[in-house]
Motif scaffolding. Sequence first.
Motif, PDB file in Angstrom:
ATOM      1  N   ILE A   5      11.162  -5.125  -0.108  1.00 24.15           N
ATOM      2  CA  ILE A   5       9.959  -5.404  -0.028  1.00 24.15           C
ATOM      3  C   ILE A   5      10.237  -6.991  -0.010  1.00 24.15           C
ATOM      4  O   ILE A   5      10.872  -7.679  -0.700  1.00 24.15           O
ATOM      5  N   LEU A   6       9.896  -7.481   1.192  1.00 21.05           N
ATOM      6  CA  LEU A   6      10.143  -9.046   1.718  1.00 21.05           C
ATOM      7  C   LEU A   6       8.819  -9.896   1.422  1.00 21.05           C
ATOM      8  O   LEU A   6       7.878  -9.882   1.970  1.00 21.05           O
ATOM      9  N   GLY A   7       8.943 -10.472   0.241  1.00 22.35           N
ATOM     10  CA  GLY A   7       7.576 -11.511  -0.252  1.00 22.35           C
ATOM     11  C   GLY A   7       7.343 -10.793  -1.603  1.00 22.35           C
ATOM     12  O   GLY A   7       6.901  -9.517  -1.577  1.00 22.35           O
ATOM     13  N   LEU A   8       7.424 -11.253  -2.720  1.00 24.59           N
ATOM     14  CA  LEU A   8       6.943 -10.873  -3.950  1.00 24.59           C
ATOM     15  C   LEU A   8       5.688 -11.626  -4.568  1.00 24.59           C
ATOM     16  O   LEU A   8       5.781 -12.030  -5.563  1.00 24.59           O
ATOM     17  N   GLY A   9       4.582 -11.769  -3.511  1.00 27.42           N
ATOM     18  CA  GLY A   9       3.441 -12.183  -3.935  1.00 27.42           C
ATOM     19  C   GLY A   9       2.529 -11.007  -4.444  1.00 27.42           C
ATOM     20  O   GLY A   9       3.114 -10.297  -5.080  1.00 27.42           O
ATOM     21  N   TYR A  10       1.433 -11.439  -4.348  1.00 31.52           N
ATOM     22  CA  TYR A  10       0.388 -10.387  -4.937  1.00 31.52           C
ATOM     23  C   TYR A  10       0.759  -8.992  -4.201  1.00 31.52           C
ATOM     24  O   TYR A  10       1.009  -8.110  -4.875  1.00 31.52           O
ATOM     25  N   VAL A  11       0.621  -8.757  -2.985  1.00 30.19           N
ATOM     26  CA  VAL A  11       0.757  -7.497  -2.318  1.00 30.19           C
ATOM     27  C   VAL A  11       2.409  -6.970  -2.559  1.00 30.19           C
ATOM     28  O   VAL A  11       2.540  -5.828  -3.201  1.00 30.19           O
ATOM     29  N   GLY A  12       3.283  -7.959  -2.418  1.00 35.29           N
ATOM     30  CA  GLY A  12       4.543  -7.522  -2.691  1.00 35.29           C
ATOM     31  C   GLY A  12       5.094  -6.706  -4.203  1.00 35.29           C
ATOM     32  O   GLY A  12       5.760  -6.177  -4.126  1.00 35.29           O
ATOM     33  N   ALA A  13       4.535  -7.732  -4.902  1.00 32.13           N
ATOM     34  CA  ALA A  13       4.794  -7.365  -6.645  1.00 32.13           C
ATOM     35  C   ALA A  13       4.138  -5.708  -6.845  1.00 32.13           C
ATOM     36  O   ALA A  13       4.913  -5.086  -7.543  1.00 32.13           O
ATOM     37  N   VAL A  14       2.887  -5.899  -6.208  1.00 28.81           N
ATOM     38  CA  VAL A  14       2.227  -4.448  -6.557  1.00 28.81           C
ATOM     39  C   VAL A  14       2.881  -3.404  -5.712  1.00 28.81           C
ATOM     40  O   VAL A  14       3.264  -2.278  -6.449  1.00 28.81           O
ATOM     41  N   SER A  15       3.318  -3.420  -4.525  1.00 25.13           N
ATOM     42  CA  SER A  15       4.010  -2.466  -3.820  1.00 25.13           C
ATOM     43  C   SER A  15       5.296  -2.425  -4.507  1.00 25.13           C
ATOM     44  O   SER A  15       5.797  -1.019  -4.456  1.00 25.13           O
ATOM     45  N   ALA A  16       6.262  -3.385  -4.715  1.00 24.49           N
ATOM     46  CA  ALA A  16       7.622  -3.042  -5.355  1.00 24.49           C
ATOM     47  C   ALA A  16       7.338  -2.099  -6.543  1.00 24.49           C
ATOM     48  O   ALA A  16       7.992  -1.308  -6.650  1.00 24.49           O
ATOM     49  N   ASN A  40      13.772  -9.462 -12.299  1.00 21.76           N
ATOM     50  CA  ASN A  40      15.166  -9.190 -12.785  1.00 21.76           C
ATOM     51  C   ASN A  40      14.960  -8.956 -14.492  1.00 21.76           C
ATOM     52  O   ASN A  40      15.806  -8.164 -14.958  1.00 21.76           O
ATOM     53  N   GLU A  41      14.126  -9.904 -15.212  1.00 19.53           N
ATOM     54  CA  GLU A  41      13.909  -9.841 -16.468  1.00 19.53           C
ATOM     55  C   GLU A  41      12.682  -8.819 -17.008  1.00 19.53           C
ATOM     56  O   GLU A  41      12.359  -8.827 -18.195  1.00 19.53           O
ATOM     57  N   GLY A  42      12.213  -7.917 -15.849  1.00 18.67           N
ATOM     58  CA  GLY A  42      11.332  -6.854 -16.416  1.00 18.67           C
ATOM     59  C   GLY A  42       9.857  -7.462 -16.307  1.00 18.67           C
ATOM     60  O   GLY A  42       9.049  -6.847 -16.933  1.00 18.67           O
ATOM     61  N   LYS A  43       9.506  -8.672 -15.806  1.00 14.71           N
ATOM     62  CA  LYS A  43       8.307  -9.388 -15.866  1.00 14.71           C
ATOM     63  C   LYS A  43       7.643  -9.440 -14.855  1.00 14.71           C
ATOM     64  O   LYS A  43       8.291  -9.447 -13.582  1.00 14.71           O
ATOM     65  N   SER A  44       6.289  -9.308 -14.715  1.00 10.52           N
ATOM     66  CA  SER A  44       5.756  -9.421 -13.472  1.00 10.52           C
ATOM     67  C   SER A  44       5.443 -10.992 -13.011  1.00 10.52           C
ATOM     68  O   SER A  44       4.947 -11.880 -13.876  1.00 10.52           O
ATOM     69  N   PRO A  45       5.768 -11.151 -11.723  1.00  6.80           N
ATOM     70  CA  PRO A  45       5.440 -12.525 -11.121  1.00  6.80           C
ATOM     71  C   PRO A  45       3.903 -12.975 -10.952  1.00  6.80           C
ATOM     72  O   PRO A  45       3.369 -13.855 -10.513  1.00  6.80           O
ATOM     73  N   ILE A  46       2.968 -11.843 -11.053  1.00  8.62           N
ATOM     74  CA  ILE A  46       1.582 -11.923 -10.931  1.00  8.62           C
ATOM     75  C   ILE A  46       0.866 -11.261 -12.152  1.00  8.62           C
ATOM     76  O   ILE A  46       1.439 -10.701 -12.763  1.00  8.62           O
ATOM     77  N   ILE A  47      -0.347 -11.823 -12.277  1.00  6.84           N
ATOM     78  CA  ILE A  47      -1.223 -11.253 -13.275  1.00  6.84           C
ATOM     79  C   ILE A  47      -2.147 -10.100 -12.625  1.00  6.84           C
ATOM     80  O   ILE A  47      -3.056 -10.385 -11.974  1.00  6.84           O
ATOM     81  N   GLU A  48      -2.076  -8.981 -12.949  1.00  3.99           N
ATOM     82  CA  GLU A  48      -2.712  -7.736 -12.548  1.00  3.99           C
ATOM     83  C   GLU A  48      -2.500  -6.434 -13.422  1.00  3.99           C
ATOM     84  O   GLU A  48      -1.591  -6.432 -13.999  1.00  3.99           O
ATOM     85  N   LYS A  49      -3.639  -5.795 -13.771  1.00  6.31           N
ATOM     86  CA  LYS A  49      -3.751  -4.808 -14.729  1.00  6.31           C
ATOM     87  C   LYS A  49      -2.602  -3.572 -14.328  1.00  6.31           C
ATOM     88  O   LYS A  49      -2.345  -3.371 -13.341  1.00  6.31           O
ATOM     89  N   ASP A  50      -1.781  -3.463 -15.470  1.00 10.23           N
ATOM     90  CA  ASP A  50      -0.838  -2.485 -15.562  1.00 10.23           C
ATOM     91  C   ASP A  50       0.477  -2.842 -14.843  1.00 10.23           C
ATOM     92  O   ASP A  50       1.496  -2.092 -14.883  1.00 10.23           O
ATOM     93  N   ARG A 159      -7.426  -4.808  -3.858  1.00  6.80           N
ATOM     94  CA  ARG A 159      -8.001  -5.543  -4.209  1.00  6.80           C
ATOM     95  C   ARG A 159      -7.670  -6.353  -5.555  1.00  6.80           C
ATOM     96  O   ARG A 159      -7.110  -5.589  -6.368  1.00  6.80           O
ATOM     97  N   GLU A 160      -7.608  -7.835  -5.601  1.00  6.46           N
ATOM     98  CA  GLU A 160      -7.056  -8.140  -6.801  1.00  6.46           C
ATOM     99  C   GLU A 160      -7.926  -7.754  -8.000  1.00  6.46           C
ATOM    100  O   GLU A 160      -9.425  -7.856  -7.988  1.00  6.46           O
ATOM    101  N   GLY A 161      -7.453  -7.347  -9.068  1.00  5.36           N
ATOM    102  CA  GLY A 161      -8.044  -6.940 -10.333  1.00  5.36           C
ATOM    103  C   GLY A 161      -7.936  -5.509 -10.391  1.00  5.36           C
ATOM    104  O   GLY A 161      -7.861  -5.121 -11.284  1.00  5.36           O
TER     105      GLY A 161
END
Length: 196
Positions: A5-16, A40-50, A159-161
């Motif tokens: 997954i190239l890009g770990l923003g909103y879409v990338g983090a959810v897709s990953a 790598n620490e098991g934390k999300s770089p974005i705020i999103e339910k679940d 959709r964000e959220g």
Amino acid sequence: MKISILGLGYVGAVSAGCLAKEGHTVVGVDPNQTKVRLINEGKSPIIEKDIDTIIADRVANGNLKATTNIAEAIHQTEVSLICVGTPSQLNGSLDLHYVRRVCEEIAEALRNKSSYHVVVVRSTMLPGSVASTVIPTLSSIPGKSWPGFWRVYQPGVLREGTAVYDYFNPPKTVIGEVDTVRVTCWWRSTKISMLP
Ligand SMILES: NC(=O)c1ccc[n+]([C@@H]2O[C@H](COP(=O)([O-])OP(=O)(O)OC[C@H]3O[C@@H](n4cnc5c(N)ncnc54)[C@H](O)[C@@H]3O)[C@@H](O)[C@H]2O)c1
């Protein structure tokens, strides 16, 4: 499948996270070291339910990790999803310079890869951008003897959220592919099969 997954923003983090939840081996890539460290620490770089629970679970399970090294990720995977930003410009057009740059990096990494690689664009682009920007950039390295790559465009519907819910319950799946080989994707069930 093994997916980068190239890009770990909103879409990338959810897709990953969601692809890893479905059992795929996922390597996320971002030049932002903080986002890579968080994953790598098991934390999300974005705020999103679940998504925080999903990422923590998958990193602990061992099928989700992140790196700043795109070449390493491409060599470890069969499919790459481009999820970089395409911000709007003042004149209303989309700025594709992140897409162009990541395609240059993919092309460089594919120089030394002997197996087929599928490149999927998830970033928002106008019709015609794969032909005018993605393919010429992927093919731009002089002297390159291509091992071969397939290009696919799969516009995102998140959709964000409610992004995790949307991922698992898409209202529709739209996929464009350009090649003589057939690429069949079932994004809904996240089965991607390549038919020679
Ligand atoms: N946010 C949404 O809900 C949404 C929904 C559908 C589609 N989209 C589209 O998806 C794309 C991504 O959106 P976003 O909100 O995730 O963007 P974003 O700006 O939050 O994230 C983009 C990420 O790409 C990274 N990046 C930049 N260059 C890179 C490179 N060369 N290699 C690897 N990573 C690189 C950035 O560091 C950043 O972390 C956009 O085109 C957007 O329009 C967004």
